[in-house]
Scaffold this motif. Structure first.
Motif, mmCIF file in Angstrom:
data_model
loop_
_atom_site.group_PDB
_atom_site.id
_atom_site.type_symbol
_atom_site.label_atom_id
_atom_site.label_comp_id
_atom_site.label_asym_id
_atom_site.label_seq_id
_atom_site.Cartn_x
_atom_site.Cartn_y
_atom_site.Cartn_z
ATOM 1 N N TYR A 139 1.706 7.895 6.303
ATOM 2 C CA TYR A 139 0.659 8.813 5.850
ATOM 3 C C TYR A 139 -0.711 8.297 6.264
ATOM 4 O O TYR A 139 -0.871 7.113 6.573
ATOM 5 C CB TYR A 139 0.710 8.968 4.327
ATOM 6 N N PRO A 158 11.920 5.476 -5.673
ATOM 7 C CA PRO A 158 10.855 4.610 -6.188
ATOM 8 C C PRO A 158 11.152 4.173 -7.623
ATOM 9 O O PRO A 158 11.649 4.964 -8.429
ATOM 10 C CB PRO A 158 9.613 5.498 -6.136
ATOM 11 N N THR A 206 -3.986 7.103 5.015
ATOM 12 C CA THR A 206 -4.557 6.572 3.778
ATOM 13 C C THR A 206 -5.816 5.780 4.114
ATOM 14 O O THR A 206 -6.226 5.728 5.269
ATOM 15 C CB THR A 206 -3.543 5.657 3.050
ATOM 16 N N TYR A 225 10.632 0.257 -4.125
ATOM 17 C CA TYR A 225 11.771 1.166 -3.990
ATOM 18 C C TYR A 225 13.074 0.416 -4.181
ATOM 19 O O TYR A 225 13.267 -0.665 -3.627
ATOM 20 C CB TYR A 225 11.765 1.822 -2.602
ATOM 21 N N SER A 277 0.860 -1.189 0.000
ATOM 22 C CA SER A 277 0.000 0.000 0.000
ATOM 23 C C SER A 277 0.894 1.235 0.000
ATOM 24 O O SER A 277 2.113 1.129 0.059
ATOM 25 C CB SER A 277 -0.922 0.008 1.224
ATOM 26 N N ASP A 278 0.250 2.408 -0.030
ATOM 27 C CA ASP A 278 1.007 3.668 0.010
ATOM 28 C C ASP A 278 1.010 4.285 1.407
ATOM 29 O O ASP A 278 1.244 5.470 1.568
ATOM 30 C CB ASP A 278 0.459 4.656 -1.015
ATOM 31 N N ALA A 331 5.077 1.899 -8.483
ATOM 32 C CA ALA A 331 4.164 2.153 -7.360
ATOM 33 C C ALA A 331 4.491 1.222 -6.201
ATOM 34 O O ALA A 331 4.491 0.000 -6.360
ATOM 35 C CB ALA A 331 2.720 1.955 -7.800
ATOM 36 N N ASN A 332 4.849 1.794 -5.052
ATOM 37 C CA ASN A 332 5.114 1.069 -3.802
ATOM 38 C C ASN A 332 6.307 0.118 -3.865
ATOM 39 O O ASN A 332 6.416 -0.794 -3.042
ATOM 40 C CB ASN A 332 3.860 0.317 -3.340
ATOM 41 N N THR A 363 0.241 -2.159 6.459
ATOM 42 C CA THR A 363 0.871 -2.537 5.195
ATOM 43 C C THR A 363 1.942 -3.587 5.450
ATOM 44 O O THR A 363 2.547 -3.626 6.522
ATOM 45 C CB THR A 363 1.481 -1.314 4.470
ATOM 46 N N THR A 369 6.174 5.661 3.048
ATOM 47 C CA THR A 369 7.041 6.076 1.951
ATOM 48 C C THR A 369 8.483 6.112 2.453
ATOM 49 O O THR A 369 8.845 6.987 3.242
ATOM 50 C CB THR A 369 6.639 7.467 1.412
#
Length: 186
Positions: free
Chosen positions: A109, A76, A111, A82, A51-52, A79-80, A116, A55
């Motif tokens: 964050y 990154p 969300t 790194y 998930s986001d 998406a998600n 996650t 980060t």
């Protein structure tokens, strides 16, 4: 290391501490080793989150084996997911078992989800003479957002776009004291 112990170590993600939205946490990268390893001059890999919620943005070396970092980067690649890379000034002697190699700092964050999974998708370790590709542990790190109030209303309102609906105010028009009826469908 493929699970057969031939290289003597397995990289994995350790326990991730819960923090409030807006704060940062540390994602420990651990080398679970059964024997002393050849000196490591650097390592790289990919970290994947489902998930986001978090980060990743930097490294933390305090309390880890990585005290002589000459270069590091994390960015990154999708998406998600790194990519990260760390190089040492002097090769790292690893002889400890289940020791944090380094921490990846990540900000939490607010969300739609409050947890996650963080997994080490790939890792490669450089010695002075070779690159040791590895198979990462299937043990993932789990991050759970610390809820300040214990009330999931903000997350629910993000989902449906409505925090609260007022049905009525009594008396209408309002005077010194009012009563309100609230519709909460959760």
């Amino acid at each position: 290391d493929g699970g057969d112990g031939s290289l003597g170590f397995t990289p994995l993600v350790g326990k991730i501490q819960s923090v409030k939205a807006g704060d940062s946490t540390l994602i420990p990268l651990i080398l679970d080793s059964s024997k002393t390893l050849a000196p490591i001059s650097g390592f790289s890999g990919t970290l994947t989150l489902n998930s986001d919620l978090l980060t990743p943005f930097a490294f933390e070396t305090t309390g880890t084996l990585s005290q002589s970092v000459a270069f590091d980067t994390i960015y990154p690649i999708s998406a998600n997911t790194y990519f990260f890379s760390v190089r040492y000034k002097t090769p790292l002697q690893i002889f400890a078992f289940s020791t944090s190699l380094i921490y990846i700092r990540a900000v939490a964050y607010l969300t739609k989800v409050d947890s996650t999974t963080v997994s080490l998708s790939s890792a490669a370790f450089n010695t002075d003479s070779t690159i040791l590709p590895t198979i990462c542990s299937e043990q993932n790190g789990e991050f759970v957002l610390f809820k300040e109030c214990g009330d999931p209303s903000i997350l629910h309102s993000m989902d449906d776009g409505c925090l609260v609906t007022f049905l009525s105010i009594v008396p209408n028009p309002a005077r010194n004291t009012v009563q309100r009826s609230v519709n909460d469908t959760r």
